[in-house]
Design a protein around this motif. Structure first.
Motif, PDB file in Angstrom:
ATOM      1  N   THR A  40       0.828  -1.207   0.000  1.00  0.00           N
ATOM      2  CA  THR A  40       0.000   0.000   0.000  1.00  0.00           C
ATOM      3  C   THR A  40       0.862   1.256   0.000  1.00  0.00           C
ATOM      4  N   PRO A  41       1.909   1.333   0.827  1.00  0.00           N
ATOM      5  CA  PRO A  41       2.807   2.490   0.710  1.00  0.00           C
ATOM      6  C   PRO A  41       3.491   2.589  -0.656  1.00  0.00           C
ATOM      7  N   TYR A  42       3.909   1.458  -1.207  1.00  0.00           N
ATOM      8  CA  TYR A  42       4.670   1.496  -2.452  1.00  0.00           C
ATOM      9  C   TYR A  42       3.815   1.968  -3.626  1.00  0.00           C
ATOM     10  N   VAL A  43       2.571   1.540  -3.687  1.00  0.00           N
ATOM     11  CA  VAL A  43       1.731   1.936  -4.813  1.00  0.00           C
ATOM     12  C   VAL A  43       1.438   3.433  -4.756  1.00  0.00           C
ATOM     13  N   GLN A  44       1.422   4.006  -3.560  1.00  0.00           N
ATOM     14  CA  GLN A  44       1.269   5.457  -3.460  1.00  0.00           C
ATOM     15  C   GLN A  44       2.547   6.176  -3.874  1.00  0.00           C
ATOM     16  N   GLU A  45       3.685   5.557  -3.621  1.00  0.00           N
ATOM     17  CA  GLU A  45       4.950   6.125  -4.066  1.00  0.00           C
ATOM     18  C   GLU A  45       5.020   6.164  -5.602  1.00  0.00           C
ATOM     19  N   LEU A  46       4.383   5.209  -6.255  1.00  0.00           N
ATOM     20  CA  LEU A  46       4.353   5.204  -7.718  1.00  0.00           C
ATOM     21  C   LEU A  46       3.422   6.273  -8.285  1.00  0.00           C
ATOM     22  N   GLY A  47       2.540   6.796  -7.452  1.00  0.00           N
ATOM     23  CA  GLY A  47       1.700   7.892  -7.913  1.00  0.00           C
ATOM     24  C   GLY A  47       0.207   7.689  -7.793  1.00  0.00           C
ATOM     25  N   ILE A  48      -0.261   6.525  -7.322  1.00  0.00           N
ATOM     26  CA  ILE A  48      -1.695   6.342  -7.096  1.00  0.00           C
ATOM     27  C   ILE A  48      -2.090   7.110  -5.841  1.00  0.00           C
ATOM     28  N   PRO A  49      -3.063   8.006  -5.916  1.00  0.00           N
ATOM     29  CA  PRO A  49      -3.450   8.778  -4.728  1.00  0.00           C
ATOM     30  C   PRO A  49      -3.987   7.874  -3.619  1.00  0.00           C
ATOM     31  N   HIS A  50      -3.888   8.363  -2.405  1.00  0.00           N
ATOM     32  CA  HIS A  50      -4.374   7.604  -1.257  1.00  0.00           C
ATOM     33  C   HIS A  50      -5.850   7.257  -1.400  1.00  0.00           C
ATOM     34  N   ALA A  51      -6.621   8.130  -2.030  1.00  0.00           N
ATOM     35  CA  ALA A  51      -8.061   7.897  -2.168  1.00  0.00           C
ATOM     36  C   ALA A  51      -8.374   6.682  -3.025  1.00  0.00           C
ATOM     37  N   GLY A 117       8.780   4.558 -20.695  1.00  0.00           N
ATOM     38  CA  GLY A 117       8.809   6.004 -20.852  1.00  0.00           C
ATOM     39  C   GLY A 117       8.357   6.790 -19.647  1.00  0.00           C
ATOM     40  N   ASP A 118       8.296   6.191 -18.464  1.00  0.00           N
ATOM     41  CA  ASP A 118       7.878   6.923 -17.267  1.00  0.00           C
ATOM     42  C   ASP A 118       8.856   8.040 -16.934  1.00  0.00           C
ATOM     43  N   ASN A 119       8.308   9.130 -16.421  1.00  0.00           N
ATOM     44  CA  ASN A 119       9.112  10.192 -15.838  1.00  0.00           C
ATOM     45  C   ASN A 119       9.481   9.777 -14.423  1.00  0.00           C
ATOM     46  N   ILE A 120      10.773   9.624 -14.133  1.00  0.00           N
ATOM     47  CA  ILE A 120      11.202   9.084 -12.846  1.00  0.00           C
ATOM     48  C   ILE A 120      11.507  10.181 -11.835  1.00  0.00           C
ATOM     49  N   THR A 125       3.650  10.955 -11.227  1.00  0.00           N
ATOM     50  CA  THR A 125       2.876   9.719 -11.394  1.00  0.00           C
ATOM     51  C   THR A 125       3.492   8.879 -12.502  1.00  0.00           C
ATOM     52  N   ARG A 126       3.801   7.622 -12.197  1.00  0.00           N
ATOM     53  CA  ARG A 126       4.449   6.734 -13.160  1.00  0.00           C
ATOM     54  C   ARG A 126       3.395   5.756 -13.697  1.00  0.00           C
ATOM     55  N   PHE A 127       2.780   6.112 -14.791  1.00  0.00           N
ATOM     56  CA  PHE A 127       1.665   5.327 -15.295  1.00  0.00           C
ATOM     57  C   PHE A 127       2.110   3.947 -15.771  1.00  0.00           C
ATOM     58  N   GLY A 128       3.263   3.867 -16.417  1.00  0.00           N
ATOM     59  CA  GLY A 128       3.748   2.563 -16.864  1.00  0.00           C
ATOM     60  C   GLY A 128       4.032   1.637 -15.700  1.00  0.00           C
ATOM     61  N   ALA A 129       4.705   2.153 -14.669  1.00  0.00           N
ATOM     62  CA  ALA A 129       5.006   1.344 -13.492  1.00  0.00           C
ATOM     63  C   ALA A 129       3.738   0.907 -12.783  1.00  0.00           C
ATOM     64  N   ILE A 130       2.730   1.785 -12.745  1.00  0.00           N
ATOM     65  CA  ILE A 130       1.470   1.434 -12.088  1.00  0.00           C
ATOM     66  C   ILE A 130       0.789   0.282 -12.819  1.00  0.00           C
ATOM     67  N   CYS A 131       0.781   0.325 -14.145  1.00  0.00           N
ATOM     68  CA  CYS A 131       0.157  -0.764 -14.904  1.00  0.00           C
ATOM     69  C   CYS A 131       0.877  -2.083 -14.658  1.00  0.00           C
ATOM     70  N   VAL A 132       2.203  -2.050 -14.672  1.00  0.00           N
ATOM     71  CA  VAL A 132       2.979  -3.268 -14.419  1.00  0.00           C
ATOM     72  C   VAL A 132       2.718  -3.762 -12.992  1.00  0.00           C
ATOM     73  N   TYR A 133       2.681  -2.837 -12.050  1.00  0.00           N
ATOM     74  CA  TYR A 133       2.430  -3.190 -10.652  1.00  0.00           C
ATOM     75  C   TYR A 133       1.073  -3.877 -10.492  1.00  0.00           C
ATOM     76  N   THR A 202      18.577   1.622  -8.590  1.00  0.00           N
ATOM     77  CA  THR A 202      18.695   2.080  -9.969  1.00  0.00           C
ATOM     78  C   THR A 202      18.181   3.516 -10.063  1.00  0.00           C
ATOM     79  N   PRO A 203      18.391   4.181 -11.191  1.00  0.00           N
ATOM     80  CA  PRO A 203      17.863   5.553 -11.318  1.00  0.00           C
ATOM     81  C   PRO A 203      16.363   5.644 -11.103  1.00  0.00           C
ATOM     82  N   SER A 204      15.635   4.603 -11.430  1.00  0.00           N
ATOM     83  CA  SER A 204      14.174   4.636 -11.264  1.00  0.00           C
ATOM     84  C   SER A 204      13.713   3.993  -9.964  1.00  0.00           C
ATOM     85  N   CYS A 205      14.630   3.455  -9.189  1.00  0.00           N
ATOM     86  CA  CYS A 205      14.277   2.737  -7.955  1.00  0.00           C
ATOM     87  C   CYS A 205      15.148   3.252  -6.822  1.00  0.00           C
TER      88      CYS A 205
END
Length: 530
Positions: A40-51, A117-120, A125-133, A202-205
């Motif tokens: 739950t903390p990690y998915v918010q770090e990727l950019g999904i709002p708490h709501a 192509g996510d902006n790190i 908000t990292r939309f590509g990472a969220i989809c993979v997650y 890594t640069p993205s992690c």
């Protein structure tokens, strides 16, 4: 005509092999503890709002509702001759492989998102990472459901309905689940894994992401070892598979169409059990979703989406993981004495008191949140020791009511109620509700099974009915808790307020509306069941 001698009885599987067969529970539960405390903390770090973070957890109840009975149905009908591994082990191996693939996908989602192509930049908000997650997260829940149920069924097959050996196998499975819980939460509480696995940074992690990735790599190692030990532990009994293919058992968990068709037969006592179960899970699920997030936000005043507050947030998440480890220890000790309490006070009273204790703990979390909000922290932002200790105490105490709601009784564990006209046996099969702890629910199941049995509807149906009473509240909380919190300005306090109220009402209903049926001693009943 000379009589032929009867064939010798099959040789019983040695206890050491039962121990090995149960070991996969440690690997699966290790990963599940990481999932509960860190994702739950990690998915918010990727950019999904708490709501909207709670929506991710919809997979848990949905996969438990659909995948669990399907896997149980299939594994019960594959004869050992159809596979060199037997009928349970292929599902265990496939489920473990799914879990390994899922945790790799989740752990490396930020890196894979960067390739998309996510902006790190921190805070974006990292939309590509969220989809993979999301793909990995849902696959993880499906793998959890597909692994532990067949493992419990395998142990039931190996014990061959011997009550003493069933209790021993149950104890082994409980031991490995408790060990996996404690090790998983302890791993989530440690902040230095990225130093042991430096290639994970890594640069993205970032460091916190690398700690998560490293923890999941450890999970894969433990899962591979324990799965191999389980799959190679013992040859499955040949008689069970063929018998069940020809004569399918009537005690399978019911599918949805059977469940909804049975509602018209329900009496008031059955509805009371289901109401208390639903209220209990409306109370538990917000805590399951946001326990470590609460510690990071409300206690450590951090935020996963604000780079200046990220370190404080992750310090709180790790402290929350430590609290969950203490919670698991108390849960284990409480489970040991729970049967004695039920025999002495009655299951309804124990259930009700545990719900009221749970409500008091949630109220205590609200009070701690208020105190923390109105307390001046030192310049370094570290919360006062008293507030942290109080939070850990609440997390620890919650292990006791959690043991009542989530007693580790997996298969063919004999549950007898004095109100039942005949013994109530928890049948072998799959009852993977929310994979939060991947366990069945002894007191709720015992009370539901006795009442459904009196209607002649079957115990498999009782399992499915209780499943619905747990899954539906989880879906409601997943859909509503985030927007509900946002309606009052964010944070986790509104959801915990609802949890406290629901738990308290459920406790009162259990005490006043459920009979104080006592569960008979397993020692006394050892020779009375089939």
């Amino acid at each position: 005509m000379p009589r032929t001698a009867p064939p010798p009885p099959p040789r019983k599987v040695p206890l050491r092999k039962l121990l090995r067969a149960a070991s996969v529970a440690c690997g699966v539960q290790f990963g599940w503890a990481l999932q509960l405390s860190l994702l739950t903390p990690y998915v918010q770090e990727l950019g999904i709002p708490h709501a909207f973070a709670s929506l991710v957890w919809l997979c848990g109840p949905l996969s438990g509702l659909l995948v669990q009975p399907l896997v149980g149905h299939l594994s019960d009908r594959i004869a050992p001759a159809a596979s060199p591994l037997g009928r349970r082990k292929p599902f265990i191996a496939a489920g473990a492989a799914s879990i390994a693939a899922a945790v790799l996908t989740v752990g490396f989602s930020a890196d894979i998102g960067r390739l998309f192509g996510d902006n790190i930049t921190p805070g974006t908000t990292r939309f590509g990472a969220i989809c993979v997650y999301l793909v990995g997260f849902w696959l993880l829940d499906v793998g959890n459901n597909a692994t532990q149920g067949p493992c419990r069924a395998l142990l039931a097959d190996l014990t061959e309905n011997d009550p003493r050996r069933t209790r021993i196998a149950n104890a082994y499975f409980s031991l490995f689940m408790a060990l996996g819980n404690i090790l998983g939460y302890a791993t989530g509480a440690y902040s230095g894994w990225y130093r042991i696995f430096p290639f994970t940074v890594t640069p993205s992690c970032s460091v916190s992401c690398a700690n998560l990735k490293s923890a999941f790599l450890l999970d894969i190692i433990i899962l591979v070892v324990t799965t191999y030990i389980t799959v190679s532990s013992a040859q499955e009994p040949q008689s069970f598979g063929g018998d069940e293919v020809e004569h399918p058992g009537t005690e399978q968990e019911a599918f949805l169409w059977e469940l909804f068709g049975s509602f018209r037969y329900f009496t008031l006592p059955i509805w009371m059990v289901l109401i208390v179960t639903a209220l209990t899970w409306i109370g538990w699920f917000p805590f399951i979703l946001f326990d470590t997030d609460w510690m990071g936000r409300e206690i450590y005043r951090g935020s996963p989406d604000n780079p200046a507050e990220t370190q404080s947030y992750h310090d709180g998440v790790r402290m929350g993981s430590f609290g969950l480890m203490l919670n698991s220890v108390v849960l284990g000790f409480t489970s040991v004495v729970l049967e004695k309490l039920c025999r002495k006070w009655g299951a309804g009273l124990v259930w009700g008191v545990s719900n009221i204790l749970m409500a008091l703990c949630f109220v205590a979390m609200l009070v701690i949140t208020y105190v923390a909000k109105n307390t001046d922290y030192p310049p370094n932002g570290v919360p006062p020791t008293g507030i942290v200790v109080a939070s850990l105490v609440v997390f620890t105490i919650l292990g006791a009511p959690l043991a009542v709601s989530n007693r580790i009784i997996f298969f063919d564990r004999m549950i007898f109620l004095s109100t039942s006209s005949s013994p109530v046996c928890c049948p072998c099969g799959i009852f993977n509700l929310f994979p939060c702890l991947q366990i069945t629910y002894s007191i709720p199941y015992a009370m539901a099974a006795s009442r459904v049995e009196n209607l002649g509807l079957g115990q498999g149906l009782a399992m499915g009915i209780l499943n619905l009473a747990i899954v539906i509240p989880q879906i409601v909380v997943s859909l509503g808790s985030g927007p509900w919190d946002q309606l009052f300005g964010g944070g986790n306090t509104p959801a915990f307020a609802v949890a406290a109220g629901s738990s308290f009402i459920g406790g009162l209903v259990a005490i006043l509306g459920l009979p104080r049926a006592r569960i008979a001693s397993s020692r006394r009943r050892g020779g009375t069941h089939r």
